[in-house]
Motif scaffolding. Structure first.
Motif, short mmCIF file in Angstrom:
data_model
loop_
_atom_site.label_atom_id
_atom_site.label_comp_id
_atom_site.label_asym_id
_atom_site.label_seq_id
_atom_site.Cartn_x
_atom_site.Cartn_y
_atom_site.Cartn_z
N SER A 86 -7.07 -11.10 -4.23
CA SER A 86 -7.47 -10.82 -2.85
C SER A 86 -6.28 -10.41 -2.00
N ALA A 87 -5.11 -11.02 -2.25
CA ALA A 87 -3.90 -10.62 -1.54
C ALA A 87 -3.53 -9.18 -1.87
N LEU A 88 -3.65 -8.82 -3.14
CA LEU A 88 -3.35 -7.45 -3.56
C LEU A 88 -4.34 -6.47 -2.94
N PHE A 89 -5.62 -6.84 -2.94
CA PHE A 89 -6.64 -5.99 -2.33
C PHE A 89 -6.29 -5.72 -0.86
N SER A 90 -5.91 -6.77 -0.15
CA SER A 90 -5.57 -6.63 1.27
C SER A 90 -4.34 -5.76 1.46
N ALA A 91 -3.34 -5.95 0.60
CA ALA A 91 -2.10 -5.18 0.73
C ALA A 91 -2.34 -3.68 0.51
N GLN A 92 -3.12 -3.35 -0.50
CA GLN A 92 -3.35 -1.92 -0.74
C GLN A 92 -4.18 -1.29 0.37
N MET A 93 -5.08 -2.07 0.98
CA MET A 93 -5.84 -1.54 2.12
C MET A 93 -4.93 -1.24 3.30
N ALA A 94 -3.92 -2.07 3.51
CA ALA A 94 -2.99 -1.86 4.63
C ALA A 94 -2.26 -0.53 4.48
N ILE A 95 -1.91 -0.18 3.24
CA ILE A 95 -1.22 1.10 3.01
C ILE A 95 -2.21 2.26 3.06
N LYS A 96 -3.38 2.09 2.46
CA LYS A 96 -4.38 3.16 2.48
C LYS A 96 -4.81 3.51 3.89
N SER A 97 -4.75 2.55 4.79
CA SER A 97 -5.14 2.80 6.18
C SER A 97 -4.18 3.77 6.87
N GLY A 98 -2.97 3.92 6.31
CA GLY A 98 -1.96 4.77 6.93
C GLY A 98 -1.08 4.04 7.91
N GLU A 99 -1.34 2.75 8.11
CA GLU A 99 -0.57 1.96 9.06
C GLU A 99 0.83 1.66 8.56
#
Length: 383
Positions: free
Chosen positions: A84-97
């Protein structure tokens, strides 16, 4: 340029028992290893997600790594916390933020079985009084039903354990690194029928860190591109029979958390189970690996008996499973376990597996972690 997220650095503190070193200190060790692997310094990390179940708040490791003001979010999601931590981390980068960030997990559990409480899972006290909060007993009851329905033998359970300990001989981060023969596994004392003592993993200690970056940032760093083609995390649907379920719905459900997460991951990656070169599957006990082979779409229920007899999940088989020995050999520090699977896949895709290296220059790798009361996280890597 694609919008893929890449893993540019990995680090691990060996699993097992490390007296005199806290779980958080093992996490810090893993982060420093990952930073060195990526060729960057801590101040370059823009955000972090950390997972731990029993060893403190991950965000407090900034006192050891440096007070940079970095955004650091703690994740707690049972055995699926690391995923779940990895899922959250990759979403933060995919968001472009963000361009680059960290997923880290660690734990330090006391000896003995996990001590889950009924109230934490919205269960009545009678469920605990009957002994089903003891995971060894629940897992044994679940696999007995599965074995009866799909023709799985106790010998197949032993084959899973035997493979795990043989693979771990070549994994420096594993806890139990001595092979155990089939006869010893089968004739060992029963913990919960049909499981002998060699068929369960143990709560453990350890830490894992992964540094994620956008593809643009990965290229700037000059790192080999190990792309995270899919990362999914799903909770249980209606009627699925999951950990700590107090009953089974007649007729059962149409899917499980794992089946949903797996199907979504394959759809996201644009490939199918037949395209995967190796897999790390949750194996808190031998039956879990067997059931998850089917739930993740690699075979049909019942096919595992032949698969294992034919050696198809061995290092040189058609689908190597748990190449570093999995939870059975490494133990399970909850916050780190799912990240260990991804660490192992990165090592394999880089060709750095040594004696456990999957032959044939693998290009794809799959990981699946499962946590109570029915949470699954899946990743697919590609190079």
């Amino acid at each position: 340029m694609s919008d893929d997220v890449c893993i540019v650095g990995v680090g691990i503190h060996p699993f097992g028992r490390t007296d005199g070193l806290s779980g958080l200190e093992q996490g810090v060790y893993a982060v420093r290893e990952a930073l060195a692997d990526a060729g960057i310094e801590w101040p370059q990390i823009q955000f972090a997600y950390g997972s731990s179940d029993a060893a403190g708040n991950p965000d407090t490791m900034v006192e050891r790594l440096g007070l940079t003001g970095v955004q650091f979010i703690n994740v707690r999601n049972g055995c699926a916390a690391g995923g779940s931590a990895l899922f959250s981390a990759q979403m933060a980068i995919k968001s472009g933020e963000f361009d680059i960030g960290l997923a880290v997990g660690f734990d330090k559990h006391p000896r003995g079985a996990f001590n889950a409480l009924p109230s934490e899972y919205n269960l009545p006290e009678w469920y605990g009084d009957a002994g089903y909060m003891i995971t060894t007993q629940f897992f044994a009851a679940k696999i007995m039903r599965y074995m009866h329905e799909h023709g799985i033998s106790q010998t197949s359970l032993a084959r899973v354990a035997n493979k795990a300990f043989r693979n771990a001989v070549h994994a420096p981060h594993a806890w139990r690194r001595e092979p155990v023969d089939m006869e010893t596994i089968l004739e060992a004392p029963l913990v919960s029928d049909p499981y002998t003592k060699y068929m369960f993993c143990s709560p453990a200690e350890g830490g894992v860190a992964l540094i994620l970056a956008s593809e643009k940032k990965a290229r700037e760093l000059g790192k080999p591109l190990v792309r995270l083609k899919a990362a999914t995390m799903r909770t249980r649907p209606p009627k699925s029979f999951e950990v700590f379920a107090p009953s089974i719905d007649i007729g059962g459900g149409k899917a499980t958390a794992t089946q949903i997460a797996s199907a979504d991951a394959f759809r996201m990656a644009g490939i199918g189970p037949e395209d995967i070169a190796l897999a790390q599957l949750q194996d808190t006990e031998c039956g879990a690996e067997i059931m998850h082979m089917a739930e993740n779409g690699f075979c049909k229920d019942g096919d595992q008996e032949a698969w294992l007899a034919q050696g198809r999940t061995e290092i040189g088989g058609s689908l190597p499973v748990n190449t570093d020995g999995g939870c059975l050999a490494c133990g399970e520090p909850i916050g780190a376990s799912g990240l260990r699977q991804v660490y192992e896949n990165v090592v394999q895709l880089r060709g750095d597996g040594g004696g456990r290296q999957v032959p044939g220059n693998p290009k794809t790798a799959y990981s699946h972690v499962y946590g109570a009361p029915g949470v699954s996280a899946v990743t697919i890597l590609e190079r």
